[in-house]
Every structure is written in C-alpha cells, then in structure tokens.
Design a protein around this motif. Structure first.
Motif, short mmCIF file in Angstrom:
data_model
loop_
_atom_site.label_atom_id
_atom_site.label_comp_id
_atom_site.label_asym_id
_atom_site.label_seq_id
_atom_site.Cartn_x
_atom_site.Cartn_y
_atom_site.Cartn_z
N HIS A 14 0.83 -1.22 0.00
CA HIS A 14 0.00 0.00 0.00
C HIS A 14 0.86 1.26 0.00
O HIS A 14 0.55 2.25 -0.66
CB HIS A 14 -1.00 0.00 1.18
CG HIS A 14 -0.34 0.20 2.51
ND1 HIS A 14 0.25 -0.81 3.22
CD2 HIS A 14 -0.19 1.32 3.25
CE1 HIS A 14 0.74 -0.34 4.35
NE2 HIS A 14 0.50 0.96 4.40
N LEU A 15 1.99 1.19 0.69
CA LEU A 15 2.88 2.36 0.70
C LEU A 15 3.55 2.53 -0.66
O LEU A 15 3.68 3.63 -1.18
CB LEU A 15 3.96 2.20 1.78
CG LEU A 15 3.58 2.66 3.19
CD1 LEU A 15 4.75 2.46 4.12
CD2 LEU A 15 3.16 4.12 3.18
N ALA A 16 3.98 1.39 -1.21
CA ALA A 16 4.66 1.45 -2.51
C ALA A 16 3.74 2.08 -3.55
O ALA A 16 4.17 2.94 -4.33
CB ALA A 16 5.10 0.05 -2.94
N HIS A 17 2.49 1.64 -3.55
CA HIS A 17 1.53 2.19 -4.52
C HIS A 17 1.31 3.67 -4.29
O HIS A 17 1.24 4.47 -5.23
CB HIS A 17 0.18 1.48 -4.41
CG HIS A 17 0.24 0.06 -4.90
ND1 HIS A 17 0.93 -0.31 -6.03
CD2 HIS A 17 -0.31 -1.07 -4.40
CE1 HIS A 17 0.82 -1.61 -6.20
NE2 HIS A 17 0.07 -2.09 -5.24
N LEU A 18 1.17 4.04 -3.03
CA LEU A 18 0.89 5.44 -2.69
C LEU A 18 2.02 6.35 -3.18
O LEU A 18 1.79 7.39 -3.79
CB LEU A 18 0.73 5.55 -1.17
CG LEU A 18 0.23 6.88 -0.61
CD1 LEU A 18 -1.08 7.27 -1.27
CD2 LEU A 18 0.06 6.77 0.90
N LEU A 19 3.24 5.94 -2.92
CA LEU A 19 4.39 6.75 -3.33
C LEU A 19 4.49 6.83 -4.85
O LEU A 19 4.76 7.88 -5.42
CB LEU A 19 5.68 6.19 -2.73
CG LEU A 19 5.80 6.30 -1.21
CD1 LEU A 19 7.03 5.55 -0.71
CD2 LEU A 19 5.87 7.74 -0.76
N ALA A 20 4.25 5.67 -5.50
CA ALA A 20 4.34 5.66 -6.95
C ALA A 20 3.28 6.55 -7.56
O ALA A 20 3.54 7.30 -8.52
CB ALA A 20 4.20 4.23 -7.47
N ALA A 21 2.08 6.50 -6.98
CA ALA A 21 0.98 7.30 -7.52
C ALA A 21 1.30 8.78 -7.45
O ALA A 21 0.86 9.56 -8.29
CB ALA A 21 -0.30 6.98 -6.76
N ARG A 22 2.03 9.18 -6.45
CA ARG A 22 2.37 10.61 -6.30
C ARG A 22 3.71 10.94 -6.94
O ARG A 22 4.27 12.00 -6.69
CB ARG A 22 2.45 10.98 -4.81
CG ARG A 22 1.18 10.74 -4.06
CD ARG A 22 0.13 11.77 -4.45
NE ARG A 22 -1.02 11.67 -3.59
CZ ARG A 22 -2.14 11.01 -3.87
NH1 ARG A 22 -2.26 10.40 -5.03
NH2 ARG A 22 -3.14 10.96 -3.01
N ARG A 23 4.23 10.01 -7.73
CA ARG A 23 5.49 10.21 -8.45
C ARG A 23 6.68 10.44 -7.52
O ARG A 23 7.61 11.16 -7.87
CB ARG A 23 5.41 11.39 -9.43
CG ARG A 23 4.21 11.38 -10.29
CD ARG A 23 4.54 10.91 -11.71
NE ARG A 23 3.47 11.33 -12.59
CZ ARG A 23 3.46 12.48 -13.23
NH1 ARG A 23 4.48 13.30 -13.11
NH2 ARG A 23 2.43 12.81 -13.96
#
Lengths: 364, 282
Positions: A14-23
């Motif tokens: 969930h953290l990985a996705h969150l960070l990726a989504a915000r570039r």
C-alpha cells in the motif's frame, strides 16, 4: 543510494503504490520533503507519512561498519595506504605519504614549485613497485599548460639514474601518464565524468589537477547562468567521491590571492578585543589561498608552499595525522629536495597564513 | 486524569539534571567551561575554521565515551556519521592508544583485566565499539538520522552520536534555501528527540562561513540563522594568538566562556599554558 528507486525497496504494497501514484520515485524524492509536506502530497495521515519515511530511510541508509572493520579492511587491501613522496621528513609527518582516497591540496604563490612537486608525484606513481612506485597510470589534468614531459623525464633521470638508464623505461613511464588540457570548466567536468570509468578500468593510481584555481577563475569571468549550482561545489563533491570510490590519491593545486576586506577574520565574540592588533595581523600576511573557505574545509590534507626568511618551505598546514610542521626545500634538476628532514614546528597564525617574500603581490 | 503525557515537574527535572552524564573532551579546561564535558540528553554543535581540530575533537569524544565506568567514564559505544571522509582510522587508533595510556597512568593497578570483566584496554576494542556510517549525499544524511531511531533501539549501549560534518552536503546540493531550512529544522528536532529518548549526547560538527554584520565581514557558523537556534549548546573553536581556544557560545545553564586546548599526538589535551583556570570572555 540517494537515487535508489522506491520500487526496489520492498515496501509494503500500500505504501509502494501510494508513493508511486504521487510520483515519489526515489529515496531523494521522499526524504527531501519535510513531514508536513509529505503528508499533504500523499494526502495521508501522520502515521502513514512517518511509516513511509522510516522505511525509505532504512532502505536508503548506507550500511555501517565498525571502525575496527574499517582498519582491518585497510590492512587487508595491503600496503599502498599512502603514496610516498620520497621526501623523508614530509612522508614521516604525513604518516607515510599522500593519503589514498582523499583530497590533498598543494597551495602556494606562483613559481614556488607546486608543478615541480606534481611532476615528481606523477613519476613516483608510474614507477614499478620494486622502485617504490605504485606501478600504475596517472591522470594529469593540466589547466595552465605547465606540464612538461621533458622536465619530468629530467627529474626522473636525475632522481633515479639507475632506473632511467634502462632502455625504454623512460618511454614506458611517460606512456603511463595521461595528460588532458581542458580549457573550460565544462571541458573539465566532461573529462572528470569520463574519468570515472577510466580510473576503474585502467589501473589509475593517481589523479592530479594542476591547477584547480585557474579553472575556477575562468569560470567566474563568464556568466554562470547555465549552472544550477555553484560549479566549485559540484566539482568538489565529485572529486571527493572519485577519490574515495576508486581509492586513489587526488592532488589538487591551488593559487593564492591577496587578502581582501571580504575575508572574514574573526568571530563576533572576538571583535571587541584588541582592535589595534587586528589591523596589525591583517598586514602581516598578505596572501590567502584562492577557492575560499568551503574548499579549505573539504580537503583532507593541505600542503602550503611558501617562502620567507630567504628560503622556501613546505608546510603541513592541515592533516589529521600530524601537527603543523614545515620543511625547507629547494628545486633542482632532480625536482624538489628537502634541505632538512628535521621538521620545524609551526604554531598559531603561522599555520593558516601563506608567506611570500620577494614577490610584489600587489602587482598581480 | 493522571499526568499529562510527557510533562515532568521541575523538581524531578532537577534530580535528572544533577545526575546527568558527561563525556570528557580530554582537556580539563575545556571540560570546565562545559560543566564537566559534553552532556548526554543534549545536542551540542561544535564549529570552527578548517584545521582547528573539529574532527580531532569528534574522534576524541567517540573514544572517550567508551572509557569504562570504573575509570570515570560512561562505558558506552559511539556512532560516527562521516559526511566528508575526514575519518582517518589510523588517527582513531592513535587517539585510542593515547586514551588507554592515560587511563593506565591514572589507575596503575589496572594492568590486569578489570574485575567486572569489562572492556579490555586495547585500542582494537575501542575501535570495535565505534559504529561508522559514511554518508555521501544529503539524502543519505536524512536517511541515516531517521534510521537512527531504529538503530539506537537495537543498540542501547550507544552514548554518543557524532555527525562530521552536518554542513557539508547541505551547503553543496540544496538549491532551495527555504526548503533547506525546513528540512534542517526537522532534522534538528529529530536529533534532540534521539538525545533525550536514548539518553545520549549528540555532537554536530559545523563549518564556518563569512557573514556581513556590523559593517564588516565576520566568521560565523554555516547553515544560517535559523539553524543556529536549533542546538542546545554551541562551542566555537578558534585561533587566539598561538593557541587553539574553544568558546562556549550558547548554553542553557552555563555562562559564555573560553578555554585553551591542544591537539597532540595522543589527541585532545590541555594546552601547555593551562593552569586549569577558566578564562572568561566578557
């Protein structure tokens, strides 16, 4: 490590996705933000932001070693912890010679012998091990067109006559020294970047920049609009990291300039004291090293070449291994020679000042 | 209802303060103006011109924190965060030897292993208790300071964290000065929290820059005005005539004062001229 991609960090999904989504793709992206700003960008609460920072930090943090492991590693990598200059007194003061993997500065007025010193070092690094050399290649960055092959070979012939009498050795030694002549900082930067590969692949054992100050003064005359950062700082970082990464000694020469009123001399709590003395001190030493105080902080060893009382001296002005001492020297056909291996203690302001008698600095 | 979390009354704090531990600097004069030495639970900034001895002092503290309790020390371990590559391990060895020699001089009966079977007085043991991190960018510097919270939880015997220097990468690579200020203040809060939570000393070595004040250029510590408020204590190392001096420039409980010190082959010691009297600046 700073550019380590977040994707490689094995964070909870969930953290990985969150960070990726915000570039926020690299460690640098995540860690350059203060906590509050990170929360805003992620649109998440404090615990989430803190968790992200903690995990990314742990991943991006370089591993530690104990100081003992560091020592053992140094011993294991064998001798070659120093490049001996063959100037016995100086080598002893420096704990064996010029340190590997660190930046050593040679500073002094023009004509005093800095290039002569560098030529000798270049030779020493190229010589085979059984003659006390490092048996390697040398990269000599010559910004003032002062490198003279003829002179270097003369130094070799006079210092090591028995070696240089051998057929073809002079050619072999000279062949190991690569001289580049950048005419601008951009050129220099480009050669440095190419150098990184060269250093590792081609067994380079010494990097000399003669002189650093010349490049910087060129640059200061042009507009620096194209540079995002101050060029000296970038160069400094790069040289230090090359030195450490490849474990070669890096020797850089620096010029001197006359002292100006812009040179801060005292801390505010000192200013009230002894106003009269302050003026006297200012006239006492007319010269300061060019390149500024940031540069002075960054070099590990500083060798000051100066002249006073009718002699020239090499002064160990900054070294983690030794107190401030000076040695008288002369320049002759075999290069720099110490007149005495007995060190002269230098105390107080003498350590940080640079003397130059017999030259009209104001005419510069 | 109970107490508000995190609050302590001043009387309890007094007994805390009195039992506060210090790490000796190696120089009695310097210890005197510092109230015994570098304090645990506090962040101390040490700045000075190149070559005056910041790294020497940093290394000395990383060694001295390890002096066993029976010889008057903290018997702790050290974390040394090196951002400039100034940590020369042969010099650390020398300083460890110097420290051991002084211990043996003061406690001549200790040639045999100490009774509680603690640390043997060998330089290698002192080196083994220094955790060394080599940091190459400001990102790594931020990462290591954040990571310390976890690391120190796993290594509870660390009593000092030295960052040498805190300045280097922040001067080089930060273009946005306003952002830099915010990041630095976040870091300084973290460091203060670490000092208090884990009861250790945090020592930050800082470089020097020039600032135009009162009509002239003066030396001042780097990283700006807002940073200068961040540390609990500030010590400035400078040249006074022929001698090295340290000035305690900021402290919550001690007056501003200066004292001479020396850098010798054994490490930081009292200056030759020392007669152990405190020299006041004002």
């Amino acid at each position: 490590m700073a550019n380590m991609p977040v994707s490689e960090m094995r964070l909870p999904p969930h953290l990985a996705h969150l960070l990726a989504a915000r570039r926020l793709d690299t460690a640098k992206d995540v860690l350059s933000l203060p906590e509050v700003e990170l929360m805003a960008i992620l649109d998440a609460g404090l615990p989430t932001a803190r968790a992200a920072v903690a995990l990314v930090s742990e991943a991006a943090c370089p591993p530690y070693q104990t100081a003992l492991a560091l020592l053992e590693e140094r011993v294991r990598l064998g001798g070659g912890v120093r490049l001996a200059t063959t100037l016995c007194g100086l080598d002893e003061a420096l704990g064996g010679g010029i340190p590997m993997g660190k930046l050593t500065e040679v500073v002094g007025p023009s004509g005093i012998g800095k290039t002569q010193f560098c030529l000798k070092l270049a030779l020493l690094a190229a010589l085979p091990e059984y003659y006390g050399g490092l048996d390697g290649r040398v990269v000599y960055i010559d910004t003032e067109f002062k490198f003279s092959s003829r002179r270097m070979i003369e130094i070799g012939q006079k210092s090591f006559p028995q070696i240089f009498r051998q057929e073809g050795l002079a050619q072999k030694m000279a062949g190991r020294i690569l001289v580049t002549r950048p005419t601008s900082l951009a050129d220099f930067t480009k050669s440095l970047e190419e150098m990184k590969v060269t250093l590792l692949q081609h067994d380079v054992k010494l990097l000399i920049v003669d002189s650093m100050a010349a490049l910087m003064s060129l640059e200061n005359e042009k507009a620096t609009a194209g540079f995002r950062q101050h060029p000296l700082r970038w160069t400094l970082s790069f040289l230090k990291s090359i030195a450490e990464f490849s474990r070669v000694p890096v020797v850089v020469t620096n010029q001197v300039r006359s002292q100006s009123n812009d040179d801060g001399y005292h801390f505010s709590f000192e200013v009230d004291k002894k106003d009269g003395n302050k003026c006297a001190e200012r006239f006492d030493s007319h010269l300061v090293a060019a390149l500024g105080i940031q540069w002075a902080h960054a070099v590990t060893v500083r060798l000051v070449f100066e002249s006073h009382s009718g002699h020239r001296f090499i002064k160990v002005a900054k070294s983690p291994m030794s107190p401030a001492v000076a040695f008288p020297f002369i320049v002759e056909s075999s290069g720099i020679t110490l007149l005495s291996d007995e060190s002269i203690d230098v105390t107080g302001p003498g350590i940080t000042s640079i003397h130059c008698q017999g030259q009209n600095v104001l005419a510069r | 209802m109970g107490e508000q979390s995190g609050a302590q009354n001043a009387w309890d704090m007094l007994s805390d303060e009195q039992s506060q531990k210090h790490t000796t600097t190696g120089s009695g004069d310097l210890n005197d103006i510092l109230g015994g030495g570098i304090h645990c639970k506090e962040v101390t900034e040490i700045g000075g011109v190149p070559g005056v001895g910041k790294t020497q002092l940093g290394i000395q503290l990383a060694i001295n924190v390890q002096i066993p309790v029976e010889y008057g020390g903290l018997g702790g371990k050290a974390v040394y965060i090196d951002t400039e590559g100034s940590f020369m391990v042969e010099r650390v060895y020398q300083i460890a030897e110097g420290c051991i020699r002084d211990i043996l001089e003061h406690f001549p009966q200790s040639h045999e292993k100490s009774s509680s079977g603690q640390k043997q007085l060998q330089p290698e043991h002192f080196l083994a208790d220094i955790y060394y991190f080599r940091i190459c960018s400001y990102t790594e510097q931020i990462a290591v300071i954040n990571y310390l919270e976890k690391f120190l939880g796993e290594h509870k015997d660390v009593r000092i964290v030295v960052i040498d220097s805190v300045t280097f990468h922040f001067r080089q690579d930060f273009e946005d000065l306003a952002l830099r200020t915010r990041v630095l203040s976040g870091l300084s809060l973290k460091l203060m929290k670490i000092a208090k939570t884990y009861n250790l000393a945090v020592v930050l070595l800082n470089q020097v820059t020039t600032k135009f004040t009162e009509g002239s250029f003066q030396l001042t510590l780097a990283l700006g005005d807002s940073w200068s408020h961040s540390c609990t204590n500030r010590v400035i190392l400078y040249w006074n005539g022929n001698e090295r001096y340290a000035c305690l420039d900021k402290s919550p409980s001690l007056p501003v004062a200066s004292a001479p010190y020396a850098v010798t082959g054994k490490g930081i010691r009292d200056a030759v001229s020392s007669n152990h009297k405190r020299a006041r600046v004002t």
